[in-house]
Design an enzyme around this catalytic site. Structure first.
Site, short mmCIF file in Angstrom:
data_model
loop_
_atom_site.label_atom_id
_atom_site.label_comp_id
_atom_site.label_asym_id
_atom_site.label_seq_id
_atom_site.Cartn_x
_atom_site.Cartn_y
_atom_site.Cartn_z
N SER A 130 0.89 -1.13 -0.11
CA SER A 130 -0.02 0.11 0.04
C SER A 130 0.92 1.21 0.05
O SER A 130 2.02 1.12 0.67
CB SER A 130 -0.93 -0.12 1.30
OG SER A 130 -1.38 1.06 1.58
N TYR A 133 -3.69 -1.53 9.48
CA TYR A 133 -3.47 -1.94 7.86
C TYR A 133 -2.32 -1.33 7.60
O TYR A 133 -1.55 -2.30 6.96
CB TYR A 133 -4.79 -1.20 7.18
CG TYR A 133 -4.59 -1.46 5.52
CD1 TYR A 133 -4.91 -2.53 5.02
CD2 TYR A 133 -4.22 -0.20 4.83
CE1 TYR A 133 -4.76 -2.64 3.69
CE2 TYR A 133 -3.88 -0.40 3.26
CZ TYR A 133 -4.25 -1.71 3.03
OH TYR A 133 -4.29 -2.09 1.64
N LYS A 179 0.99 -3.58 6.38
CA LYS A 179 1.59 -3.55 4.85
C LYS A 179 3.27 -3.45 4.76
O LYS A 179 3.87 -3.75 4.08
CB LYS A 179 0.74 -2.99 4.00
CG LYS A 179 -0.53 -3.00 3.69
CD LYS A 179 -0.76 -4.21 2.89
CE LYS A 179 -2.14 -4.60 2.23
NZ LYS A 179 -2.00 -6.02 1.35
N1 LIG Z 1 -8.06 -0.62 -3.10
C1 LIG Z 1 -7.06 0.30 -2.88
O1 LIG Z 1 -7.05 1.38 -2.82
C2 LIG Z 1 -5.76 -0.50 -2.49
C3 LIG Z 1 -4.66 0.25 -2.20
C4 LIG Z 1 -3.56 -0.26 -1.78
C5 LIG Z 1 -3.48 -1.72 -1.85
N2 LIG Z 1 -4.66 -2.22 -1.84
C6 LIG Z 1 -4.49 -4.09 -1.73
O2 LIG Z 1 -4.84 -4.52 -2.79
C7 LIG Z 1 -5.29 -6.01 -2.60
C8 LIG Z 1 -6.52 -6.15 -3.07
O3 LIG Z 1 -7.65 -5.28 -2.44
P1 LIG Z 1 -8.94 -4.67 -3.04
O4 LIG Z 1 -8.61 -3.04 -3.02
O5 LIG Z 1 -9.12 -5.57 -4.31
O6 LIG Z 1 -9.85 -5.10 -1.96
P2 LIG Z 1 -11.28 -6.01 -2.08
O7 LIG Z 1 -12.17 -5.66 -3.15
O8 LIG Z 1 -11.87 -6.15 -0.84
O9 LIG Z 1 -10.76 -7.39 -2.28
C9 LIG Z 1 -9.98 -8.10 -1.49
C10 LIG Z 1 -9.85 -9.55 -1.74
O10 LIG Z 1 -9.23 -10.13 -0.78
C11 LIG Z 1 -10.12 -11.27 -0.39
N3 LIG Z 1 -9.88 -11.79 0.93
C12 LIG Z 1 -10.26 -10.95 2.36
N4 LIG Z 1 -9.93 -11.78 3.22
C13 LIG Z 1 -9.38 -13.08 2.94
C14 LIG Z 1 -8.86 -13.98 3.57
N5 LIG Z 1 -9.02 -14.29 4.78
N6 LIG Z 1 -8.42 -15.01 2.57
C15 LIG Z 1 -8.46 -14.93 1.26
N7 LIG Z 1 -8.90 -13.74 0.66
C16 LIG Z 1 -9.31 -12.88 1.26
C17 LIG Z 1 -11.56 -10.92 -0.41
O11 LIG Z 1 -12.46 -12.01 -0.66
P3 LIG Z 1 -13.99 -11.83 -0.13
O12 LIG Z 1 -14.69 -11.19 -1.45
O13 LIG Z 1 -14.59 -13.15 0.08
O14 LIG Z 1 -14.10 -10.78 0.81
C18 LIG Z 1 -11.33 -10.26 -1.76
O15 LIG Z 1 -11.21 -11.15 -2.78
C19 LIG Z 1 -5.01 -6.06 -1.20
O16 LIG Z 1 -4.12 -6.78 -0.71
C20 LIG Z 1 -5.24 -4.71 -0.41
O17 LIG Z 1 -4.64 -4.10 0.64
C21 LIG Z 1 -5.67 -1.99 -2.27
#
Ligand SMILES: NC(=O)c1ccc[n+]([C@@H]2O[C@H](COP(=O)([O-])OP(=O)(O)OC[C@H]3O[C@@H](n4cnc5c(N)ncnc54)[C@H](OP(=O)(O)O)[C@@H]3O)[C@@H](O)[C@H]2O)c1
Length: 287
Positions: free
Chosen positions: A161, A198, A202
């Site tokens: 992140s 969080y 990270k």
């Molecule tokens: N969005 C942003 O701005 C942002 C910025 C920086 C980094 N990130 C990182 O990008 C990655 C993807 O996040 P996203 O933004 O796409 O969020 P998201 O839409 O909430 O997707 C997260 C995914 O992780 C899964 N997950 C949650 N808990 C889990 C567990 N215990 N075991 C296996 N899978 C699990 C969720 O499954 P369910 O659908 O079943 O809940 C979902 O498929 C994450 O690592 C996040 O920290 C995101």
């Protein structure tokens, strides 16, 4: 769904948490590539995985010859909070392929914003965040290393992140660095400047990435990065309004960026925390 006959020629990719958000968009970007992939789409729920695959195929429309490559998507169930689930996922992937070329450690969670409203204690918020984002991600990576070793060009991506940077905590202009006024108790922080569990998780994940670099340094075929996907509108943290306040973009851009890393466009930045072009922190996030 079975693998197609020329499966051996395809680049094998496992993406955790790929039923939605950035993971889903990464699958879509890979399907739109001319490189043929076998994508293992990880999800906590088989139904969510299957629904995501249906949606992906609808978006790609494989009947159109110009729509992309001869790729395929296989659902795999994986819950990072369970060693049994991680092992079962490994056995499932291993039963279908003897090598894995790319592991995208995408699954992640944040509870700082909505956790207190949902009755989670501070200990629960920290422990669960670290269990998913750090411990489970590390255990899954360890589990899949034998399959990655069988690849000629193994790649491991850890989704970090932009908040996971100690240098940025010294930057008074960084949006997550605002300080509340003097005195105690402090006024409640609505996510801004907060997200402590969080961002700490990270930061820890960046150290895990660097330790894989140390461990695999003499196996020089491995390429490993932390990936800062930019702020994008997904289900992360369960509060889309907060993400909008941070000017979140479409997750499509993150999917394309991750595909670029998989396809070699950041091979000169191995071991770094890499960001999409044009982001506020430059192409490499400072530690
Ligand atoms: N969005 C942003 O701005 C942002 C910025 C920086 C980094 N990130 C990182 O990008 C990655 C993807 O996040 P996203 O933004 O796409 O969020 P998201 O839409 O909430 O997707 C997260 C995914 O992780 C899964 N997950 C949650 N808990 C889990 C567990 N215990 N075991 C296996 N899978 C699990 C969720 O499954 P369910 O659908 O079943 O809940 C979902 O498929 C994450 O690592 C996040 O920290 C995101």
């Amino acid at each position: 769904m079975s693998l197609s006959p020329n499966t051996e020629l395809k680049t094998k990719v496992l993406i955790t948490g790929a039923n939605t958000g950035i993971g889903y968009e990464t699958c879509l970007a890979l399907l739109r590539s001319q490189i043929p992939y076998t994508i293992f789409l990880g999800s906590r729920s088989k139904t969510n995985a299957e629904n995501a695959i249906k949606k992906l195929y609808e978006q790609i429309d494989f009947d159109q010859p110009s729509s992309g490559s001869d790729s395929e998507v296989i659902p795999v169930v994986v819950d990072l909070e369970s060693d049994e689930s991680i092992s079962a996922c490994y056995e499932e992937v291993k039963s279908r392929t003897d090598k894995l070329d790319v592991l995208v450690n995408n699954a992640g969670a944040a509870f700082d914003g909505t956790g207190p409203k949902n009755g989670m204690s501070q200990r629960e918020i920290f422990n669960r965040t670290f269990d998913i984002n750090v411990t489970g991600t590390h255990i899954l990576t360890q589990r899949f290393i034998p399959l990655l070793f069988n690849s000629a060009n193994p790649r491991i991506l850890f989704l970090t992140s932009g908040s996971a940077s100690l240098s940025r905590t010294e930057d008074p202009h960084f949006s997550l660095n605002k300080s509340p006024g003097p005195g105690w108790p402090k006024e409640e922080e609505e996510g801004e400047g907060g997200y402590l569990s969080y961002k700490s998780s990270k930061l820890a994940l960046n150290m895990i990435m660097r330790d894989w670099i140390r461990l695999l340094r003499n196996d020089d075929k491995f390429k490993i990065w932390s990936i800062n996907p930019g702020t994008v509108l997904t289900g992360l943290g369960g509060d889309k309004e907060q993400l909008k306040k941070w000017n979140a973009k479409s997750p499509e851009t993150s999917g394309i960026f991750i595909r670029d890393v998989i396809e070699g466009k950041r091979d000169d930045q191995v071991g770094k925390s890499v960001s999409p072009p044009g982001g506020p922190s430059g192409n490499i996030l400072p530690w």
